[in-house]
Design a protein around this motif. Sequence first.
Motif, PDB file in Angstrom:
ATOM      1  N   ALA A 191      14.641 -98.310   2.859  1.00  0.00           N
ATOM      2  CA  ALA A 191      14.606 -96.652   2.639  1.00  0.00           C
ATOM      3  C   ALA A 191      13.285 -96.505   2.055  1.00  0.00           C
ATOM      4  N   THR A 192      12.960 -97.250   0.896  1.00  0.00           N
ATOM      5  CA  THR A 192      12.008 -97.033  -0.059  1.00  0.00           C
ATOM      6  C   THR A 192      10.569 -97.205   0.747  1.00  0.00           C
ATOM      7  N   VAL A 193      10.615 -98.339   1.365  1.00  0.00           N
ATOM      8  CA  VAL A 193       9.361 -98.663   1.886  1.00  0.00           C
ATOM      9  C   VAL A 193       9.048 -97.550   3.115  1.00  0.00           C
ATOM     10  N   ALA A 194      10.154 -97.100   3.565  1.00  0.00           N
ATOM     11  CA  ALA A 194       9.973 -96.256   4.935  1.00  0.00           C
ATOM     12  C   ALA A 194       9.547 -95.073   4.561  1.00  0.00           C
ATOM     13  N   ALA A 195      10.102 -94.378   3.476  1.00  0.00           N
ATOM     14  CA  ALA A 195       9.744 -93.280   2.782  1.00  0.00           C
ATOM     15  C   ALA A 195       8.157 -93.289   2.322  1.00  0.00           C
ATOM     16  N   CYS A 196       7.725 -94.336   1.891  1.00  0.00           N
ATOM     17  CA  CYS A 196       6.412 -94.363   1.212  1.00  0.00           C
ATOM     18  C   CYS A 196       5.535 -94.139   2.317  1.00  0.00           C
ATOM     19  N   THR A 197       5.814 -95.051   3.065  1.00  0.00           N
ATOM     20  CA  THR A 197       4.913 -94.955   4.530  1.00  0.00           C
ATOM     21  C   THR A 197       4.904 -93.867   5.355  1.00  0.00           C
ATOM     22  N   ALA A 198       6.174 -93.569   5.446  1.00  0.00           N
ATOM     23  CA  ALA A 198       6.195 -92.160   6.159  1.00  0.00           C
ATOM     24  C   ALA A 198       5.499 -90.828   5.578  1.00  0.00           C
ATOM     25  N   THR A 199       5.576 -90.971   4.068  1.00  0.00           N
ATOM     26  CA  THR A 199       5.045 -89.981   3.548  1.00  0.00           C
ATOM     27  C   THR A 199       3.494 -89.780   3.170  1.00  0.00           C
ATOM     28  N   LEU A 200       2.823 -91.292   3.286  1.00  0.00           N
ATOM     29  CA  LEU A 200       1.574 -91.527   3.094  1.00  0.00           C
ATOM     30  C   LEU A 200       0.758 -91.018   4.419  1.00  0.00           C
ATOM     31  N   LEU A 201       1.445 -91.695   5.788  1.00  0.00           N
ATOM     32  CA  LEU A 201       1.008 -91.302   7.062  1.00  0.00           C
ATOM     33  C   LEU A 201       1.217 -89.955   7.447  1.00  0.00           C
ATOM     34  N   GLY A 202       2.381 -89.497   7.048  1.00  0.00           N
ATOM     35  CA  GLY A 202       2.378 -87.982   7.432  1.00  0.00           C
ATOM     36  C   GLY A 202       1.626 -87.141   6.722  1.00  0.00           C
ATOM     37  N   THR A 203       0.943 -87.231   5.354  1.00  0.00           N
ATOM     38  CA  THR A 203       0.059 -86.490   4.668  1.00  0.00           C
ATOM     39  C   THR A 203      -1.152 -86.399   5.396  1.00  0.00           C
ATOM     40  N   MET A 204      -1.566 -87.917   5.919  1.00  0.00           N
ATOM     41  CA  MET A 204      -2.901 -87.963   6.508  1.00  0.00           C
ATOM     42  C   MET A 204      -2.882 -87.138   7.757  1.00  0.00           C
ATOM     43  N   LEU A 205      -1.801 -87.300   8.513  1.00  0.00           N
ATOM     44  CA  LEU A 205      -1.849 -86.853   9.680  1.00  0.00           C
ATOM     45  C   LEU A 205      -1.872 -85.184   9.661  1.00  0.00           C
ATOM     46  N   ALA A 206      -1.016 -84.677   8.513  1.00  0.00           N
ATOM     47  CA  ALA A 206      -0.965 -83.179   8.536  1.00  0.00           C
ATOM     48  C   ALA A 206      -2.407 -82.777   8.104  1.00  0.00           C
ATOM     49  N   TYR A 207      -3.172 -83.503   7.340  1.00  0.00           N
ATOM     50  CA  TYR A 207      -4.398 -83.060   6.457  1.00  0.00           C
ATOM     51  C   TYR A 207      -5.406 -83.163   7.905  1.00  0.00           C
ATOM     52  N   ALA A 208      -5.146 -84.020   8.840  1.00  0.00           N
ATOM     53  CA  ALA A 208      -6.139 -84.231  10.020  1.00  0.00           C
ATOM     54  C   ALA A 208      -5.904 -82.955  10.891  1.00  0.00           C
ATOM     55  N   MET A 209      -4.602 -82.698  10.988  1.00  0.00           N
ATOM     56  CA  MET A 209      -4.270 -81.475  11.900  1.00  0.00           C
ATOM     57  C   MET A 209      -4.576 -80.207  11.309  1.00  0.00           C
ATOM     58  N   THR A 210      -4.642 -79.950   9.934  1.00  0.00           N
ATOM     59  CA  THR A 210      -4.950 -78.745   9.372  1.00  0.00           C
ATOM     60  C   THR A 210      -5.933 -77.586   9.808  1.00  0.00           C
ATOM     61  N   ARG A 211      -7.284 -78.556   9.805  1.00  0.00           N
ATOM     62  CA  ARG A 211      -8.467 -77.595   9.984  1.00  0.00           C
ATOM     63  C   ARG A 211      -9.029 -77.941  11.437  1.00  0.00           C
ATOM     64  N   ASP A 212      -8.407 -78.684  12.195  1.00  0.00           N
ATOM     65  CA  ASP A 212      -9.207 -78.900  13.531  1.00  0.00           C
ATOM     66  C   ASP A 212      -8.133 -78.879  14.740  1.00  0.00           C
ATOM     67  N   LEU A 213      -8.686 -77.916  15.497  1.00  0.00           N
ATOM     68  CA  LEU A 213      -7.439 -77.637  16.466  1.00  0.00           C
ATOM     69  C   LEU A 213      -7.341 -78.475  17.574  1.00  0.00           C
ATOM     70  N   ARG A 214      -8.383 -79.739  17.895  1.00  0.00           N
ATOM     71  CA  ARG A 214      -8.023 -80.666  18.843  1.00  0.00           C
ATOM     72  C   ARG A 214      -7.096 -81.836  18.200  1.00  0.00           C
ATOM     73  N   ALA A 215      -7.503 -82.061  16.939  1.00  0.00           N
ATOM     74  CA  ALA A 215      -6.329 -82.902  16.437  1.00  0.00           C
ATOM     75  C   ALA A 215      -4.806 -82.263  16.126  1.00  0.00           C
ATOM     76  N   ARG A 216      -4.918 -81.064  15.984  1.00  0.00           N
ATOM     77  CA  ARG A 216      -3.459 -80.424  15.977  1.00  0.00           C
ATOM     78  C   ARG A 216      -2.794 -80.496  17.226  1.00  0.00           C
ATOM     79  N   ARG A 217      -3.531 -80.454  18.276  1.00  0.00           N
ATOM     80  CA  ARG A 217      -2.897 -80.757  19.641  1.00  0.00           C
ATOM     81  C   ARG A 217      -2.390 -82.136  19.965  1.00  0.00           C
ATOM     82  N   TRP A 218      -3.382 -83.038  19.606  1.00  0.00           N
ATOM     83  CA  TRP A 218      -2.935 -84.345  19.662  1.00  0.00           C
ATOM     84  C   TRP A 218      -1.813 -84.778  18.929  1.00  0.00           C
TER      85      TRP A 218
END
Lengths: 272, 288
Positions: A78-105
Motif C-alpha cells: 500500500a505504501t509503494v502504491a500510494a507513493c507511486t499513485a500520488t507522484l504520477l497523479g500530481t504529474m498528470l494533474a499538472y500536465a492537465m491543468t493549463r493545457d486543453l489537449r492534455a486535459r482531453r487525453w
Amino acid sequence: MSQRFKLLEICRRALSAFAVVTAVVPIYLLIKQAFSVELDSFAWPPRWIPHHLTLEHLHKVTSTGELRESLIRSAEVATVAACTATLLGTMLAYAMTRDLRARRWGLAALTASRLLPMIAVALPLATVLIRVGLYDTPSGLGLALVHAAIALPVAAILLLGAFAKIPLELEDAAFLDGASQLTILLRIYLPQLKQALAAAFVLSFLSSWDEFGFGLLLQPTNRTLPPLIYYYAVFGDVGAASALALVSTAPVLIVLVALRHILIRQPKPPAF
Amino acid sequence: MRRAGRFLRLSCLGLPLGFLAITLILPLLSGVILSFQADGFSLENYRFVLGDSLFRRSVYNTLILAAASLVVEFVWGLIFALLLSSRRRASFVTEVSVLMPLLIPEIVFLSVARYILLPRGYLNGALAAVGLPAVGWLDPRSALCLLSVALVDAWRVTPMVTLLLLDGLQGIPAELYEAALLDGAGSFAQSRYVTLPLLKPALYGALVLRGVDALRIFSTVLVLAGPEGAPVMSTYAYQLWGDAMEEHRAMAASVLLATMIGTLGAVVIAFRARTRASGGGALEGLSG
C-alpha cells in the motif's frame, strides 16, 4: 400541516435508526467474534452476547508467521502504491491543468482505465508478471504497481481539483520574476497542494489496503491481507478471520471518519 | 526556457499515461490476443465459452444481479441522500452510519455478511428465536441465493450512490424551491418539477458508474456463494483460469465481459456527446 411534519419527523427518526442499526450490527459482530472463544462462534442458536472473552485470536494474528507477514506485506504494498499513485497523479494533474489537449487525453485515459473489469486485466497480467519475474514475489512489487495504476485516476482527479483553485496570476507573477516551469511547479504549486496531496496519498493507500481481486490472482502464496481474510473466513477459523479483519479495519475506520469531509465533498473534474 | 517548460509538461503527461498503458492496457490487449490462441489462431476458445451452458447461466446471473442490485441501491441511496440533505442537518452518528458499509474494507464487510447469512448464521438464529424456520439464504440451488448476493451488494454500495446523489441535491439552488413555492407548488410538485429534473445528471452519472461496477461484480459472489453457487461472468473466468487451468478460454470469457462493459461505456459517451451538442444535459463529472 403540523401533523404532516410530525409524520416526516417520525420517518426521519426511523430512517436514522435503521442506518445506525445496519451500520453497527456488522461491526459489533466482527468485534464479538474476534474476542470470543471458538466454541461461542459455533454455538446454535448463534450467541449475540459472548459468554467467554479471549485475546487468543488477536495474539495469534500478531504472532503467527503467515499472518504477521501478510500484515507487513499489505502495508508495504500500500505504501509503494500510494507513493507511486500520488507522484504520477500530481504529474498528470499538472500536465492537465493549463493545457486543453492534455486535459482531453488525460480524462479519456482516466475514464477508460476506470471501466476495465479486474478479471480481464488480472489474468493476462499474471502471465506478463510471471515472464518478468514479478509474479507472487515476497515483496509484492508487481501487485503494488497495479494498485498504483488503479489508484492513479482518483489521485489525479483529486489533485486536478486542487490545481484548479490556484490562481493563474500566481504563475504569471513567478514567470515574470524569472522562475522556470520546474521552479513554478516545485515552489509555487506544490506548497499549496499539501492538503490535496495528503488526501490523495491516504485514499490511494486505503484503496490498495482494501483491494481483493488483484491480490487474490497475483499473489496466490505470498498473500496480502484481504485474500488471507477471505481464506480464513470461508475455509475455517472464525476467530482468526475476525481478529485479522478487525486489525485491517481499525486503521481504515479511524482515518476515514476523520477525513469524511473530504469524502462527502469529493472534488469533481471541472468541465472540459 | 519555453522549451524546457514544454518538455516538463510533456513528460508530466507522458509518464503517467505510459504507466497506465503498461500496467492496465497492455495486459488487456495481450489477453485479447491470447484469447484467440488454441493451436494457432482460431475462434475455438470463444466457441467453447459461448457453447458452455454454465457461461450462459453466468451471463444471465450477471444481468439479473446487476438489475436487482441497482434498483435497491438507487431507491435507498435516494432516500438516504434526501435524509442527509434535508434542512435539519443529520447528526454525526447518522452521517457516519450511512457511510459505514463503504468505510469498512470490502472483504471484511462481505465475510461478516456471510456469517450473518450462513445456514447456522445470525439471521437464521434470529428467525429461530421468533419461531420461524431456517432459510437457505445462500443455497446454490435456490433463486434466493442470487437475491441475497444482490441485497448484500446493494447494502455495501448504497453509501456510494448516496454520496453521488447528495452531491447533485446540494447543487440545486434554494431559490428555485422558493420560486416554486411562490408559484403555489406543493411538496409533490416541487419534487416532480424541481428536484427530479435537476437531479437527472447526478442520477445518470451514478447509474453509469454503478452499472459498470455491477456488471464486473466479483468478490461479493465469490465470498457469499462461492464460484459454483451463483456463477457470474468474472467468477466463471476465474474458475476456468484457476481450477480448470484453461487460461485461454478464461481470457475469452473475460474479453467478452470487457466488451460488454466497453460497449456500455461507448454508448454513454456517444449519448453524452449528442446531448451536449444539442445543448442538453450537463453531464460533466461522469469521467470522475
